[in-house]
Design a protein around this motif. Structure first.
Motif, PDB file in Angstrom:
ATOM      1  N   GLN A  46     -50.161  22.297 -37.174  1.00  0.00           N
ATOM      2  CA  GLN A  46     -50.812  21.131 -36.573  1.00  0.00           C
ATOM      3  C   GLN A  46     -50.364  20.932 -35.129  1.00  0.00           C
ATOM      4  N   SER A  47     -49.104  21.153 -34.871  1.00  0.00           N
ATOM      5  CA  SER A  47     -48.627  20.967 -33.500  1.00  0.00           C
ATOM      6  C   SER A  47     -49.159  22.061 -32.579  1.00  0.00           C
ATOM      7  N   GLY A  48     -49.507  23.218 -33.128  1.00  0.00           N
ATOM      8  CA  GLY A  48     -50.057  24.303 -32.326  1.00  0.00           C
ATOM      9  C   GLY A  48     -51.524  24.120 -31.993  1.00  0.00           C
ATOM     10  N   LEU A  49     -52.165  23.109 -32.553  1.00  0.00           N
ATOM     11  CA  LEU A  49     -53.591  22.876 -32.300  1.00  0.00           C
ATOM     12  C   LEU A  49     -53.853  21.939 -31.132  1.00  0.00           C
ATOM     13  N   SER A  50     -52.836  21.628 -30.375  1.00  0.00           N
ATOM     14  CA  SER A  50     -53.041  20.710 -29.256  1.00  0.00           C
ATOM     15  C   SER A  50     -54.012  21.333 -28.250  1.00  0.00           C
ATOM     16  N   ALA A  51     -54.668  20.466 -27.534  1.00  0.00           N
ATOM     17  CA  ALA A  51     -55.672  20.925 -26.570  1.00  0.00           C
ATOM     18  C   ALA A  51     -54.996  21.705 -25.445  1.00  0.00           C
ATOM     19  N   GLU A  55     -60.752  25.434 -19.348  1.00  0.00           N
ATOM     20  CA  GLU A  55     -62.106  25.263 -19.867  1.00  0.00           C
ATOM     21  C   GLU A  55     -62.127  25.464 -21.374  1.00  0.00           C
ATOM     22  N   ALA A  56     -62.985  24.713 -22.017  1.00  0.00           N
ATOM     23  CA  ALA A  56     -63.178  24.848 -23.458  1.00  0.00           C
ATOM     24  C   ALA A  56     -64.641  24.580 -23.745  1.00  0.00           C
ATOM     25  N   ASN A  57     -65.162  25.326 -24.685  1.00  0.00           N
ATOM     26  CA  ASN A  57     -66.551  25.073 -25.047  1.00  0.00           C
ATOM     27  C   ASN A  57     -66.592  24.221 -26.318  1.00  0.00           C
ATOM     28  N   LYS A  62     -64.830  22.153 -31.725  1.00  0.00           N
ATOM     29  CA  LYS A  62     -65.245  21.839 -33.087  1.00  0.00           C
ATOM     30  C   LYS A  62     -64.355  22.578 -34.100  1.00  0.00           C
ATOM     31  N   ALA A  63     -64.052  23.830 -33.827  1.00  0.00           N
ATOM     32  CA  ALA A  63     -63.217  24.627 -34.730  1.00  0.00           C
ATOM     33  C   ALA A  63     -61.804  24.045 -34.798  1.00  0.00           C
ATOM     34  N   ARG A  64     -61.278  23.632 -33.642  1.00  0.00           N
ATOM     35  CA  ARG A  64     -59.939  23.038 -33.625  1.00  0.00           C
ATOM     36  C   ARG A  64     -59.905  21.716 -34.387  1.00  0.00           C
ATOM     37  N   SER A  65     -60.899  20.891 -34.185  1.00  0.00           N
ATOM     38  CA  SER A  65     -60.904  19.600 -34.884  1.00  0.00           C
ATOM     39  C   SER A  65     -61.089  19.798 -36.386  1.00  0.00           C
ATOM     40  N   GLU A  66     -61.894  20.783 -36.779  1.00  0.00           N
ATOM     41  CA  GLU A  66     -62.063  21.070 -38.203  1.00  0.00           C
ATOM     42  C   GLU A  66     -60.756  21.591 -38.803  1.00  0.00           C
TER      43      GLU A  66
END
Length: 142
Positions: A46-51, A55-57, A62-66
């Motif tokens: 979870q900590s590795g999913l930070s923004a 640039e991000a598409n 969506k994949a990160r939030s899912e």
């Protein structure tokens, strides 16, 4: 079968029960360690999913939030099994302490039965000796 032999058998069985209780406690503790390790791993993911900076598409966001939602659900779903595992460990530890106490008391009873048997054997041996009258008269000078 003498009392000492029965007590010895009981002490042996109590020893086996204590070993089994110790093994069950170790298994329960291993389950808690495993669940804790999984929880730690999920938190690390979870900590590795930070923004990230840059640039991000929309698809990657969506994949990160899912993925974050799934990891959060997994972390939340892990709380109940972890609590249950901790409760099981407490119960197993109590069983282990009780088994240890029963083992100790059985061992003490066995030692006591052996001592009693030895005393009885000595009394029987004394009883089988021929009686010898002592010629001691009170008031006589030797």
């Amino acid at each position: 079968m003498s009392v000492a032999h029965r007590r010895e058998r009981i002490a042996h069985i109590r020893s086996l029960e204590h070993r089994a209780a110790t093994a069950r406690t170790a298994i329960a503790q291993a389950a808690v360690v495993n669940l804790t390790r999984v929880s730690t791993r999920i938190a690390a993911l979870q900590s590795g999913l930070s923004a990230t900076v840059g640039e991000a598409n929309g698809q990657s966001l969506k994949a990160r939030s899912e993925m974050a939602a799934r990891l959060n659900a997994a972390q939340t779903g892990l709380l109940h099994p972890l609590q249950q595992a901790l409760t099981v460990v407490e119960g197993r530890a109590a069983e282990q302490r009780a088994a240890h106490q029963r083992e100790d008391s059985a061992a003490k009873l066995h030692v006591q039965a052996v001592k009693t048997a030895e005393k009885e054997a000595a009394l029987r041996a004394d009883a089988n000796r021929p009686f010898r009258k002592l010629n001691i008269h009170l008031g006589d000078a030797p």
